[in-house]
Each structure stands twice: as structure tokens, then as C-alpha cells.
Design an enzyme around this catalytic site. Structure first.
Site, PDB file in Angstrom:
ATOM      1  N   GLU A 203       6.143  15.783  25.301  1.00 42.00           N
ATOM      2  CA  GLU A 203       6.141  14.333  25.455  1.00 42.00           C
ATOM      3  C   GLU A 203       7.476  13.754  24.996  1.00 42.00           C
ATOM      4  O   GLU A 203       8.062  14.267  24.025  1.00 42.00           O
ATOM      5  CB  GLU A 203       4.986  13.707  24.657  1.00 42.00           C
TER       6      GLU A 203
ATOM      7  N   HIS B 238      -0.169   8.751  26.792  1.00 38.68           N
ATOM      8  CA  HIS B 238      -0.587   8.776  25.377  1.00 38.68           C
ATOM      9  C   HIS B 238      -1.028   7.378  24.914  1.00 38.68           C
ATOM     10  O   HIS B 238      -0.492   6.813  23.954  1.00 38.68           O
ATOM     11  CB  HIS B 238       0.547   9.285  24.488  1.00 38.68           C
TER      12      HIS B 238
END
Length: 531
Positions: free
Chosen positions: A263, A281
């Protein structure tokens, strides 16, 4: 003089007001955290630092924070804080681990609905002016079986919501007791049973050595054809490549992911596949959750700065400054005892019994007990701390009992920890020598005298010739240096144990070689956070 707090990230006005109402001088500079140079200049003026994720409390920043006493993170993750540097500087690091539980659980439920009814694709198609009603055939949740991996705080809320949707809920969690499962209204199963039964699979565990890549190609193959997988916990729990192949083949009907192995996720094997819902997220991204964690961190920091009360600290026990001087080595020992049993225990823990003898019985037993529980829980939740550990144990139905007794043996004091599972009891005892170093003095009722190292190997065997030679030769052949070597046995020719303190983690081939000798009934690598 009133304590002074810097808020260097965006917190709510209500959180700022909490500090003011408590008589704390607060500077609200929500963009300062992005300016490392300016933060470095001013940080020495403050007693407290309240942040989210934009501010990086690095070793350099902390070195300049000459007056700083507490760093409060509004949220769970503290990767942006150098906790080792903070600990060395005597700075408490706090977080708010329970502020976004409902929000994250609701996101998992929303993702489950989205993938069940193909909502994102249907929306995109309809926006494009198409009317592909027959293309998007979904499935109901009612009556389906939801497999939940991890039935702790967030997973427990998901179980509750799913039962409200009339789903059949089965759960796998090494620390979920049968009593707790019954209260939750879920069926407790092993992972190998859960996978082939689940119509929907949702994960709610932290990423640890045990859980990383836990949903492998082999485990995906165990799932029923047409199942769907949801992950709103941590990236890297599911093999994304393997899942992509299972989606392409049609074995898995859909997936919904909020978290990814890397990420920010600008690319993933899951992107652009049919019936795969992905979000960036967003698990904790609601107005309510952001407000909750901001208010919580303000209250916690104010309590500490004004009264000395400590809540949700990641690097400090709940003891006074006077107690800490005496109890420090005993708290460290308590953590090691719990960590030893935690690493040795794979079944759900039903009870933890702690015996405090002699000198140990006269200390702050609450702090020592919290350290033991945190050590035990660390295997499945690396973010656990001495404050949150008792709460987690209670939620999982673990019974904790303590006993005090006067000095009863050769040591001025010792601590013995016994863990009870459905299959067995396991115990370990330790003490602190006059040099301040914790040591193991008994394992499974066998007396030993073992120094505790960062990397260790524990073995059990029948007391026969050749054990020492096999251990030494195998370690030598694998270039592993033994720093200390401790043996113990109940009686001649009976059960025996060995603890090796080694300079580095033992490679898997060395452990396998020990097993292949046929001399050992158990070979277990261990690791400890040694100061």
C-alpha cells in the site's frame, strides 16, 4: 505551569476543546506534521504530542523533544512513531485501539453485500446508460454460512451483525473459548473445517508470522466452489496471486478487499477482475470513527499529563515511577514467562493461573499479571499491550487467577505461570537474580537455570545419551553459535528438556535436521524481546 500539548495533525475541534477544558495549554497546528524541519525546531517546547498518521515521530524528532512526556496517536497504527527511541527517552506512546471497531466491522459487512450483489459493476454499467439486468445475478446472504477468521473485537462485531442477517456463523480463532463462542452464538471450528463450509470468508486478524499469507493457494482450493472472500483487516493475509487465479478459473465467485500486500496499492493481481470490489483502506474512514479516536486520545493524554494515569500505552506498564525502579526486571520476566507459554500453545487458552512467591508477591501484581497476559497474547496479536491485554483476555473468555504465597524455596521470590487449555496444562517459572537479569527456573515441573536470550530453541526428549552431541553438531553444521546451553530432567531415563540460547534465529533446515535425528519429541524455536 500548565502542561503544553502540540497537535500537529488534523484532529477535531472537540478534541482541542478537551485539552483546553482540562486546563492544558494546546497549540493546534494541523499542517505542522508535514514540515519536518519546523517540527524539529519547536518540538522541544511541548510536554505532549497528539498526531494521526501524517506526523512522523522519528528518532531525530524524539531526540529534540527534550520535554516531551507522551505521544498520543489517534488511531491504532503506530508505524509512524519510533517506539524504541521514545522508550529510551522515557516518552509514553499511546494509541486508541478500540475507536474504530464498529466502523471497520460495518465496512466488512458493506463489502460482503457489495460482492454478493455485484453492486459496483452494476452501478458502473447503469451509469454508462446500459440496462443489463440479467447480467448481474447476485446471491442472498440469508441462510448462507459466514466463516470468520479472528473473533476478537472487530470480528466479534461482524459475527453479531451477520447473525442479525440470519447467516450461519462459524469462527476460527485460537483464543476463542467454547464458552465465549456459545455466548456469541457462533460455532467454533478449526480452520480446515471452516474453509470448505464457508459461502463467505472474512478475515479479522492482525498480520503476524502466523497469519501472513495464511490463505494460500492450497487453502483457497479447500474452499467450496462459488465462495467469496472479504479482507478488511490487513494486507498480506491472502495470497493475492493465488486468489486472482481462483477468480479467473471460477472456483472463487468474488472477492472484496480493503487492504493489500503493498500500500498504497496502485497495482494488484486483483485489479480489473470481474466481481472484485476494492477500496483504498477505508475501514476506519467514517466521521464517527475519526471523531472517536480524536476524543479518546485527547482524554488519555490529558489524564496522564494531569494525574499520571496511563491508558492504552504501548511501551509502559501501569505502575508508578517509584514502583518501576524495583519492578522493571520483574515486569520483563513476567512478559517472558507469558511469551514462552504463548509461543508453545496452539490451542485456545481457557485459563491463566499465576503464582507469586516471596518477594514477587509483595509487588504491584496487577502490573505483573498484565505483563504475563500480554506475553501470552503476543503470538496472535503483536499490538497487544499491558493495558489492552486483560480486556482482550476477558472478551475471549479466558479466566485469569492469581495466588500469593510467602517465600517457599531457595529463591527470594519467583513467578510461576500455568496455562490451561482443553487438552493440557503447561507451566513455566522464573525469577530475577541479584544482577537484575530474569531467568527461567522451571519448565513442565523440571528444574533448570536458563538465561533468557532473544533467540532460543526448546527441545524435549527422553533422557538418553547423544542429546548434547546432536544439538551441538547440528547447530555447528548450520553455522549457528550457541551462547548458552541448559539441560534438565525429571529423573534418569525419564523426560528431559533443553534450552539453547543462540546468537541468531535458527534456520529452518537446522530445526528439520534436529527433528530428523529421531531423538526429540519436540523442537521449537523461540524469540524474546530482551532489553
Amino acid at each position: 505551569m500548565a502542561p503544553k500539548v502540540l497537535i500537529s495533525d488534523k484532529l477535531s475541534d472537540a478534541a482541542v476543546q478537551i485539552f483546553k477544558d482540562r486546563g492544558i495549554d494546546v497549540d493546534f497546528k494541523p499542517d505542522l506534521g508535514k514540515d519536518k524541519v519546523e517540527l524539529l525546531k519547536v518540538i522541544g517546547d511541548y510536554d505532549g504530542l497528539a498526531i494521526r498518521s501524517a506526523t512522523k515521530a522519528t528518532e531525530k524528532i524524539i531526540a529534540n523533544a527534550t520535554n516531551l512526556k507522551v505521544i498520543g496517536r489517534a488511531g491504532i497504527g503506530t508505524d509512524n512513531i519510533d517506539k524504541d527511541a521514545a522508550s529510551k527517552a522515557g516518552i509514553i506512546v499511546m494509541n486508541t485501539p478500540f475507536g474504530n471497531m464498529i466502523t471497520t466491522a460495518e465496512h466488512a459487512i458493506a463489502m460482503m453485500f457489495a460482492v454478493a450483489r455485484q453492486i459496483p459493476e452494476a452501478s458502473e454499467s447503469t451509469h454508462a446508460g446500459k440496462w443489463e439486468k440479467s447480467k448481474f445475478m447476485g446471491v442472498e446472504l440469508t441462510g448462507k454460512t459466514l466463516g470468520v477468521i479472528g473473533a476478537g473485537n472487530i470480528g466479534g462485531i461482524v459475527c453479531d451483525r451477520a447473525r442479525g442477517l440470519k447467516m450461519k456463523v462459524i469462527a476460527y480463532d485460537p483464543f476463542l473459548s467454547q464458552e465465549k463462542a456459545d455466548k456469541m452464538g457462533v460455532e467454533k471450528v478449526e480452520l480446515e473445517e471452516l474453509l470448505p463450509r464457508a459461502d463467505f470468508l472474512t478475515l479479522h486478524v492482525p498480520k503476524t508470522e502466523q497469519t501472513a499469507n495464511m490463505i494460500t493457494a492450497e487453502r483457497i482450493a479447500m474452499m467450496k466452489k462459488g465462495a467469496r472472500i472479504i479482507n478488511c483487516a490487513r494486507g498480506g493475509l491472502v495470497d493475492e496471486e493465488a486468489l486472482a487465479e481462483a477468480l479467473k478459473s471460477g472456483h472463487i465467485a468474488g472477492a472484496a478487499f480493503d487492504v493489500f500486500a503493498v500500500e498504497p496499492a496502485t497495482d494488484s493481481p486483483l485489479f480489473n477482475l470481474p466481481n472484485v470490489v476494492v477500496t483504498p483502506h477505508l475501514g476506519a474512514a467514517t466521521m464517527e470513527a475519526q471523531e472517536n479516536v480524536a476524543l479518546q486520545v485527547a482524554e488519555q493524554m490529558a489524564d496522564y499529563l494531569l494525574t499520571g494515569a496511563v491508558a492504552n500505552a504501548l511501551n509502559m506498564p501501569s505502575v508508578t515511577a517509584e514502583e518501576a525502579k524495583v519492578m522493571g526486571p520483574w515486569i520483563e520476566l513476567s512478559g517472558h514467562l507469558g511469551n514462552f507459554i504463548g509461543q508453545m500453545t496452539d490451542e485456545p487458552v481457557q485459563a491463566i493461573n499465576i503464582l507469586y512467591d516471596g518477594e514477587a508477591s509483595e509487588m504491584n501484581l496487577n502490573a505483573l499479571t498484565c505483563a504475563v497476559i500480554a506475553g501470552i497474547m503476543k503470538k496472535v496479536n503483536p499490538d497487544v499491550n499491558m493495558v489492552s491485554a486483560p480486556v482482550i483476555a476477558k472478551e475471549r473468555g479466558v479466566q485469569v487467577s492469581t495466588t500469593k504465597q510467602d517465600k517457599s524455596g531457595a529463591f527470594e521470590g519467583y513467578i510461576k505461570v500455568t496455562v490451561v487449555t482443553e487438552k493440557r496444562e503447561r507451566s513455566v517459572a522464573g525469577t530475577v537474580f541479584s544482577d537484575g537479569k530474569p531467568r527461567f527456573i522451571q519448565i513442565k515441573g523440571i528444574n533448570i537455570d536458563a538465561e533468557i536470550g532473544a533467540n532460543m530453541v526448546y527441545t524435549t526428549n527422553e533422557d538418553v545419551p547423544g542429546i548434547i552431541g546432536a544439538l551441538g553438531q547440528t547447530m555447528g553444521e548450520n553455522n549457528v553459535n550457541i551462547a548458552n546451553f541448559t539441560l534438565g530432567r525429571k529423573e534418569a531415563k525419564g523426560e528431559a528438556i533443553a534450552l539453547l540460547y543462540v546468537d541468531e534465529p535458527v534456520p529452518a533446515p537446522a530445526l528439520k535436521a534436529l527433528e530428523n535425528t529421531g531423538l526429540f519429541t519436540q523442537v521449537k524455536p523461540l524469540s524474546f524481546d530482551v532489553k
